[in-house]
Design an enzyme around this catalytic site. Structure first.
Site, PDB file in Angstrom:
ATOM      1  N   TYR A 166      44.075  22.735  89.997  1.00  0.00           N
ATOM      2  CA  TYR A 166      43.376  22.631  88.711  1.00  0.00           C
ATOM      3  C   TYR A 166      43.146  24.019  88.102  1.00  0.00           C
ATOM      4  CZ  TYR A 166      39.334  21.046  85.814  1.00  0.00           C
ATOM      5  OH  TYR A 166      38.450  20.759  84.811  1.00  0.00           O
ATOM      6  N   LYS A 170      44.605  25.385  84.601  1.00  0.00           N
ATOM      7  CA  LYS A 170      43.689  25.764  83.528  1.00  0.00           C
ATOM      8  C   LYS A 170      43.941  27.195  83.048  1.00  0.00           C
ATOM      9  CE  LYS A 170      41.194  22.072  82.785  1.00  0.00           C
ATOM     10  NZ  LYS A 170      41.565  21.267  81.583  1.00  0.00           N
TER      11      LYS A 170
HETATM   12  P1  NAI Z   1      37.041  12.496  81.864  1.00  0.00           P
HETATM   13  O1  NAI Z   1      37.729  12.052  83.100  1.00  0.00           O
HETATM   14  O2  NAI Z   1      35.819  11.773  81.436  1.00  0.00           O
HETATM   15  O3  NAI Z   1      38.039  12.515  80.638  1.00  0.00           O
HETATM   16  C1  NAI Z   1      39.407  12.812  80.732  1.00  0.00           C
HETATM   17  C2  NAI Z   1      40.164  11.778  79.931  1.00  0.00           C
HETATM   18  O4  NAI Z   1      41.565  12.126  79.961  1.00  0.00           O
HETATM   19  C3  NAI Z   1      40.041  10.370  80.524  1.00  0.00           C
HETATM   20  O5  NAI Z   1      39.584   9.482  79.523  1.00  0.00           O
HETATM   21  C4  NAI Z   1      41.454  10.048  80.994  1.00  0.00           C
HETATM   22  O6  NAI Z   1      41.798   8.679  80.888  1.00  0.00           O
HETATM   23  C5  NAI Z   1      42.303  10.921  80.093  1.00  0.00           C
HETATM   24  N1  NAI Z   1      43.621  11.231  80.672  1.00  0.00           N
HETATM   25  C6  NAI Z   1      43.886  11.563  81.951  1.00  0.00           C
HETATM   26  N2  NAI Z   1      45.201  11.766  82.114  1.00  0.00           N
HETATM   27  C7  NAI Z   1      45.781  11.567  80.907  1.00  0.00           C
HETATM   28  C8  NAI Z   1      47.114  11.664  80.441  1.00  0.00           C
HETATM   29  N3  NAI Z   1      48.123  11.981  81.258  1.00  0.00           N
HETATM   30  N4  NAI Z   1      47.355  11.415  79.134  1.00  0.00           N
HETATM   31  C9  NAI Z   1      46.338  11.073  78.296  1.00  0.00           C
HETATM   32  N5  NAI Z   1      45.056  10.955  78.698  1.00  0.00           N
HETATM   33  C10 NAI Z   1      44.778  11.204  79.986  1.00  0.00           C
HETATM   34  O7  NAI Z   1      36.695  14.035  82.092  1.00  0.00           O
HETATM   35  P2  NAI Z   1      35.927  15.107  81.158  1.00  0.00           P
HETATM   36  O8  NAI Z   1      34.893  15.727  81.997  1.00  0.00           O
HETATM   37  O9  NAI Z   1      35.554  14.499  79.870  1.00  0.00           O
HETATM   38  O10 NAI Z   1      37.063  16.205  80.961  1.00  0.00           O
HETATM   39  C11 NAI Z   1      37.694  16.504  79.717  1.00  0.00           C
HETATM   40  C12 NAI Z   1      38.418  17.838  79.843  1.00  0.00           C
HETATM   41  O11 NAI Z   1      37.468  18.888  80.058  1.00  0.00           O
HETATM   42  C13 NAI Z   1      39.396  17.909  81.008  1.00  0.00           C
HETATM   43  O12 NAI Z   1      40.520  18.653  80.629  1.00  0.00           O
HETATM   44  C14 NAI Z   1      38.612  18.645  82.064  1.00  0.00           C
HETATM   45  O13 NAI Z   1      39.446  19.291  82.993  1.00  0.00           O
HETATM   46  C15 NAI Z   1      37.839  19.615  81.211  1.00  0.00           C
HETATM   47  N6  NAI Z   1      36.646  20.141  81.872  1.00  0.00           N
HETATM   48  C16 NAI Z   1      35.545  19.362  82.097  1.00  0.00           C
HETATM   49  C17 NAI Z   1      34.426  19.893  82.692  1.00  0.00           C
HETATM   50  C18 NAI Z   1      33.187  19.123  82.879  1.00  0.00           C
HETATM   51  O14 NAI Z   1      32.164  19.736  83.263  1.00  0.00           O
HETATM   52  N7  NAI Z   1      33.164  17.818  82.639  1.00  0.00           N
HETATM   53  C19 NAI Z   1      34.408  21.294  83.170  1.00  0.00           C
HETATM   54  C20 NAI Z   1      35.602  22.033  82.879  1.00  0.00           C
HETATM   55  C21 NAI Z   1      36.664  21.464  82.257  1.00  0.00           C
END
Ligand code: NAI
Length: 303
Positions: A166, A170
């Protein structure tokens, strides 16, 4: 303060079926943008798929009087990414804003990490971001307008146990953004990065419940939406947002030491100056690699 609006702007948010992506989409729509809500609808490890997540968010936007169309393609697939952008073109005629937010997790300590865990995470985060940018950039260039915001992570910027795949993905996104900054500048395309901290399904297992409550995803959305707006004249920046905290992080380079290349430069000279070499006092961030190279040459009389 004047309201920041997105009237007549078309935004694509990947992974917008839940978590942070949903919050970004709701705020953009609330301020007048028309949205493509992309979400593969699978589990957090990237397995499975479904249409419900994207459909629900589209419905929420429509119920609030906004406009949104769903897309269920995977960003990890080049054709899928092209289709995500095509969805915007077909429905609304252009794409002004791209938020690369889709993501999965496959955490394991480095020794135990299977290559499949690496490949899948790189595919969604790094390749997915690259593919979506590749598909959207020519449209933005032709319209002389674009705002790209891609999600990185503190795990990449600073490191986090069990997230080698990851973190690598990133920071690849950060490098990509630094180049899109250079190549997008003359077309009014600004590319930036968000490092969010939020309580979502991704952090639910690692953050204690009281912290999850403090790190509301909706607190990240104003920073992302601002970077998606006409107000944002910054490019190549990495913004940080979580729990009401907003900041910028950057690669900084210390002033360093200069040895004359006219004399032999020895290992002992490095050893004897290691405190100065590693000091970040008076550090600067460079606008591009050429500016950094110029600093390295600054002690030489090149005529
Ligand atoms: P989440 O799991 O709630 O949302 C991610 C979304 O991406 C999900 O709805 C999922 O279905 C969708 N997804 C996954 N693979 C996919 C694909 N191949 N094509 C299209 N959609 C796809 O997670 P969250 O926390 O909302 O994360 C959003 C972004 O923020 C991610 O990139 C994550 O790595 C990043 N992030 C989040 C942090 C946090 O504290 N929640 C911290 C650092 C980064």
């Amino acid at each position: 303060m004047a309201e920041v609006r997105f009237d007549d702007r078309i935004a694509v948010v990947t992974g917008a079926g839940g978590g942070l992506g949903r919050e970004y989409a709701l705020l953009l729509a609330n301020r007048g943008a028309k949205l493509v809500i992309n979400d593969l609808g699978g589990a957090m490890d990237g397995t499975g798929a479904g249409t419900t997540a994207a459909e629900k968010v589209c419905q929420e936007i429509k119920d609030a009087g906004g406009e949104a169309v769903p897309n269920y393609d995977s960003v990890a697939d080049l054709e899928g990414a092209q289709n995500i952008i095509k969805t915007a073109i077909d429905a609304f005629g252009k794409v002004d804003i791209l938020v690369n937010n889709a993501g999965i997790l496959r955490d394991k300590s480095f020794v135990k990490m299977e290559m499949e865990d690496y490949d899948k995470v790189i595919a969604v985060h790094l390749n997915g971001t690259f593919y979506c940018c590749k598909a959207a950039f020519p449209h933005m260039r032709d319209n002389a307008y674009g705002r790209i915001v891609s999600a990185a992570s503190g795990a990449g910027v600073y490191g986090n146990f069990g997230q080698a795949n990851y973190a690598a993905a990133k920071m690849g996104i950060v490098g990509l953004t630094h180049v899109l900054k250079q190549e997008g500048a003359k077309y009014n395309i600004m590319a930036n990065v968000i490092v969010p901290i939020a309580g979502t399904r991704m952090t639910a297992t690692v953050m204690p419940p009281n912290l999850l409550e403090l790190f509301k995803p909706e607190f990240v959305a104003p920073m992302v939406a601002w970077a998606c707006s006409e107000k944002c004249a910054f490019s190549g920046y990495t913004f940080v947002a979580g729990a009401g905290y907003y900041s910028r992080t950057a690669f900084m380079e210390g002033p360093g030491v200069f040895f004359s290349p006219d004399e032999p430069i020895t290992l002992e000279m490095v050893d004897g100056n290691i405190d100065k070499i590693t000091s970040l006092e008076g550090a600067a961030t460079y606008d591009n690699a050429t500016a950094q190279t110029a600093h390295a040459l600054s002690h030489l009389n090149l005529g």
